[in-house]
Design a protein around this motif. Structure first.
Motif, PDB file in Angstrom:
ATOM      1  N   HIS A   1      36.476 -69.114  68.946  1.00 46.98           N
ATOM      2  CA  HIS A   1      37.524 -68.617  68.036  1.00 46.98           C
ATOM      3  C   HIS A   1      36.909 -67.820  66.885  1.00 46.98           C
ATOM      4  O   HIS A   1      37.425 -66.756  66.516  1.00 46.98           O
TER       5      HIS A   1
ATOM      6  N   GLU B   1      45.261 -67.398  77.108  1.00 42.68           N
ATOM      7  CA  GLU B   1      45.119 -65.940  77.011  1.00 42.68           C
ATOM      8  C   GLU B   1      43.687 -65.581  76.617  1.00 42.68           C
ATOM      9  O   GLU B   1      43.107 -64.603  77.121  1.00 42.68           O
ATOM     10  N   LEU B   2      43.105 -66.405  75.730  1.00 41.22           N
ATOM     11  CA  LEU B   2      41.748 -66.157  75.230  1.00 41.22           C
ATOM     12  C   LEU B   2      40.732 -66.045  76.366  1.00 41.22           C
ATOM     13  O   LEU B   2      39.930 -65.104  76.402  1.00 41.22           O
TER      14      LEU B   2
ATOM     15  N   CYS C   1      35.650 -64.456  68.143  1.00 45.33           N
ATOM     16  CA  CYS C   1      36.757 -63.508  68.337  1.00 45.33           C
ATOM     17  C   CYS C   1      37.281 -62.978  67.000  1.00 45.33           C
ATOM     18  O   CYS C   1      37.618 -61.797  66.876  1.00 45.33           O
ATOM     19  N   ALA C   2      37.343 -63.859  66.002  1.00 43.91           N
ATOM     20  CA  ALA C   2      37.833 -63.443  64.683  1.00 43.91           C
ATOM     21  C   ALA C   2      36.938 -62.370  64.085  1.00 43.91           C
ATOM     22  O   ALA C   2      37.418 -61.382  63.504  1.00 43.91           O
TER      23      ALA C   2
ATOM     24  N   THR D   1      40.647 -62.670  78.303  1.00 46.39           N
ATOM     25  CA  THR D   1      40.397 -61.365  77.678  1.00 46.39           C
ATOM     26  C   THR D   1      39.087 -60.781  78.191  1.00 46.39           C
ATOM     27  O   THR D   1      38.114 -61.522  78.425  1.00 46.39           O
TER      28      THR D   1
ATOM     29  N   LYS E   1      37.751 -59.171  65.710  1.00 50.58           N
ATOM     30  CA  LYS E   1      39.184 -58.813  65.658  1.00 50.58           C
ATOM     31  C   LYS E   1      39.819 -58.796  67.051  1.00 50.58           C
ATOM     32  O   LYS E   1      40.589 -57.908  67.408  1.00 50.58           O
ATOM     33  N   ILE E   2      39.437 -59.801  67.845  1.00 47.53           N
ATOM     34  CA  ILE E   2      40.034 -59.963  69.177  1.00 47.53           C
ATOM     35  C   ILE E   2      41.235 -60.894  69.031  1.00 47.53           C
ATOM     36  O   ILE E   2      41.089 -62.045  68.593  1.00 47.53           O
ATOM     37  N   HIS E   3      42.402 -60.418  69.378  1.00 46.35           N
ATOM     38  CA  HIS E   3      43.627 -61.202  69.178  1.00 46.35           C
ATOM     39  C   HIS E   3      44.038 -61.916  70.468  1.00 46.35           C
ATOM     40  O   HIS E   3      43.915 -61.372  71.565  1.00 46.35           O
ATOM     41  N   PHE E   4      44.539 -63.126  70.299  1.00 50.17           N
ATOM     42  CA  PHE E   4      45.016 -63.892  71.461  1.00 50.17           C
ATOM     43  C   PHE E   4      46.076 -64.875  70.979  1.00 50.17           C
ATOM     44  O   PHE E   4      46.080 -65.309  69.819  1.00 50.17           O
ATOM     45  N   HIS E   5      46.973 -65.220  71.886  1.00 51.12           N
ATOM     46  CA  HIS E   5      48.084 -66.115  71.547  1.00 51.12           C
ATOM     47  C   HIS E   5      47.665 -67.584  71.645  1.00 51.12           C
ATOM     48  O   HIS E   5      48.009 -68.412  70.812  1.00 51.12           O
ATOM     49  N   ASP E   6      46.918 -67.912  72.696  1.00 52.68           N
ATOM     50  CA  ASP E   6      46.444 -69.290  72.903  1.00 52.68           C
ATOM     51  C   ASP E   6      45.171 -69.254  73.750  1.00 52.68           C
ATOM     52  O   ASP E   6      44.705 -68.185  74.153  1.00 52.68           O
TER      53      ASP E   6
END
Length: 593
Positions: free
Chosen positions: A506, A521-522, A509-510, A525, A513-518
């Motif tokens: 997490h 989905e993560l 990804c932050a 990607t 700037k990689i966005h994911f819902h849960d």
């Protein structure tokens, strides 16, 4: 020193040689409730008298479901004094397992720690004919409290004091002291019968491995219902050390700062988390501090207990210690000399990091059936070899069979499985050798190294053998991988299911700037998949060609005992995982890309 041949002999031994005010301790609110050696012995004897007044007979089983706390040890010793058999049970197993263990052991009494466990187990206890009473350690509305046993003991002390004295004199070392049900990775739990000789011979042997004693303190947080922590619990008492019990994982670090322990036991996963925390703090540093941190960390890669380093390396290590490692020790209370690691293989890099920082990690190996220690690192004799489980314990014999299986003989080998003579004959042969089911080797003729579980080794369709545990441990050295299961029996190539380190992922990804819902989905990607392909590619370089992981799938869940993928001792439950992710596994082999 007093002779200790049965577990309850520890009480007289400590009263005579190591009386202390903080023999057993527990956090109550913001204060530590401390029991002296004398109070410990008094509570144990009152429990013995009280249980006998309730009709407990020699050989009767009494079960406990509790977190680590002094009452657990009071009851354990009280049962031993009264000739009872202690059946300690994990607080986190399923209702079906509780029902099986309580029924199979024919426990007469059940002790639980708190209201939550009482509410969970009271209906079940009511169903079972064998269970006569249920008591709690905490005050629970509607429940009988352990104080009732103390009161009963006081009221009947004059009658039973002599009876207990006679029992102590007549108790054989070979009588069953405990019945421990293995959590197992498959099938129903097996009741392992351990005698006083099994337990005592074992803890007296490994208690000689270090110089700590009555001037020192320990914290205890691994479950006492598991024979590993229990054996060390006896070991600590035998050496006169003060024990501070920790009831939840969240209490560990605050307790470390307050108690400032000199030693504790853990499992590799928790050491990995401490290591990840150290690295995380290093990553947050900037400038010269960051450079110094990672320079010091790089120095640990060369560390080895058995190498006599030159002046240059020792000088650099001394600087690193002053600037970096001393802060790590301070975070662990500032006093830790030894950390005992068991239950699974410890990553070599972690052993080197802690060793270089003057925190000696003592890796050991054993099973419930061997009470438990078979081999463990020994700083007292200087027998420390990173990447192994240390030398075989004195008094224990180890033989490596032709197929690599580790066979064990000695006073630590169990009496057998309770009410299961056929199962017992399957694992203890006619010559008395216990077949561990683990595959290993003796390095330099004395350092035991486990390479895999015999039943877990499998063949690829091309005939090459795969030892999954070794490969999994190599991959788990990556900060990105929390858990992993290697698969591929009778297939052309080895593959894997990977449970990521979601906390780190997490953050990774932050930063990008990689966005994911849960998490579902993560793990799908493209950036995340590419990162894991890179990790797998790098680690594959360290493996034999047939051992390389050709394909893998990321799962979207963290694996734990609660969700079923891991046993209570954090071992992979392979059949469960294979069944749970059957669709993913089928996809790996049926739809190659």
């Amino acid at each position: 020193m007093s002779a200790v041949t049965r577990t309850f002999d520890i009480l007289d031994h400590c009263l005579k040689n190591f009386p202390r005010e903080d023999a057993l301790c527990r956090k109550e609110g913001s204060e530590w409730k401390k029991y002296s050696t004398e109070e410990y012995a008094r509570h144990a004897y009152l429990i013995a008298y009280g249980l006998m007044a309730l009709g407990l007979r020699r050989g009767d089983r009494v079960a406990t479901v509790s977190s680590n706390r002094p009452e657990w040890s009071f009851l354990d010793m009280g049962l031993a004094l009264s000739g009872g058999v202690h059946v300690p049970i994990y607080p986190t197993i399923s209702e079906e397992e509780y029902r099986y263990i309580l029924a199979h052991s024919e426990a007469r009494f059940l002790f639980v720690s708190d209201a939550k466990m009482y509410e969970k187990l009271k209906p079940l206890a009511d169903e079972l004919e064998s269970i006569e009473e249920i008591f709690s350690f905490n005050e629970v509305e509607g429940a009988k409290h352990i104080s009732e046993i103390y009161s009963l003991g006081e009221a009947n002390e004059s009658h039973f004091r002599g009876v207990v004295g006679e029992l102590k004199n007549s108790m054989s070392e070979d009588e069953m002291a405990t019945l421990i049900y293995t959590s197992g990775t498959t099938g129903k739990p097996k009741g392992v019968m351990l005698s006083h000789r099994n337990l005592v011979s074992n803890f007296k042997a490994h208690a000689q491995n270090h110089e700590l004693g009555d001037q020192h303190r320990v914290i205890s947080f691994l479950p006492l219902c598991h024979v590993y922590e229990r054996s060390m619990n006896y070991h600590f008492q035998y050496k006169g050390m003060g024990i501070y019990y920790i009831e939840t994982i969240a209490q560990i670090m605050p307790a470390v700062k307050e108690v400032k322990p000199h030693m504790f036991n853990t499992v590799p996963r928790l050491l990995e988390r401490i290591y990840d925390g150290i690295i995380g703090k290093g990553e947050q540093l900037t400038g010269i501090k960051r450079k110094i941190f990672f320079w010091a960390l790089a120095l640990t890669e060369r560390f080895d207990y058995q190498v006599k380093f030159g002046l240059g390396y020792r000088f650099k290590l001394a600087i690193a210690d002053k600037l970096v490692f001393s802060k790590w020790r301070e975070a662990l209370g500032g006093n830790v000399h030894y950390i005992v690691s068991g239950g699974a293989a410890l990553q070599e890099r972690i052993a080197r990091v802690f060793g270089a920082a003057k925190i000696c990690t003592l890796e050991g190996y054993g099973l419930t059936e061997t009470s438990p220690v078979i081999a463990v690192a020994n700083p007292a004799t200087g027998e420390l070899k990173i990447g192994t489980n240390g030398p075989v314990l004195p008094g224990v014999q180890v033989h490596i069979a032709e197929d690599g299986e580790i066979l064990v003989k000695g006073p630590n080998v169990m009496l057998g499985y309770y009410n299961e003579p056929e199962m017992t004959r399957e694992v203890i042969d006619d010559e008395g050798w216990f077949h561990t089911g683990d595959v290993g080797t003796l390095i330099e003729g004395k350092y035991l190294k486990i390479t895999d579980r015999k039943k877990e080794i499998f063949k690829l369709s091309g005939g090459k053998y795969i030892a999954p545990q070794m490969i999994e441990n190599k991959f788990k050295e990556s900060l990105f991988i929390e858990q992993m299961m290697v698969i591929g029996e009778n297939q052309k190539f080895a593959s894997a299911l990977i449970s990521p380190n979601f906390d780190l992922l997490h953050d990774w990804c932050a930063e990008r700037k990689i966005h994911f819902h849960d998490n579902k989905e993560l793990v799908r990607t493209s950036e995340v998949m590419n990162q894991y392909r890179k990790v797998v590619r790098e680690i594959n370089k360290m493996l034999g060609q047939h051992e390389e992981i050709k394909r893998f799938k990321l799962v979207c869940e963290a694996w734990s005992p609660q969700s079923g993928e891991l046993s209570q001792t954090l071992k992979l439950r392979r059949k469960f995982v294979a069944q749970k992710y059957k669709t993913l596994i089928d996809d790996i082999y049926n739809n190659p890309v």
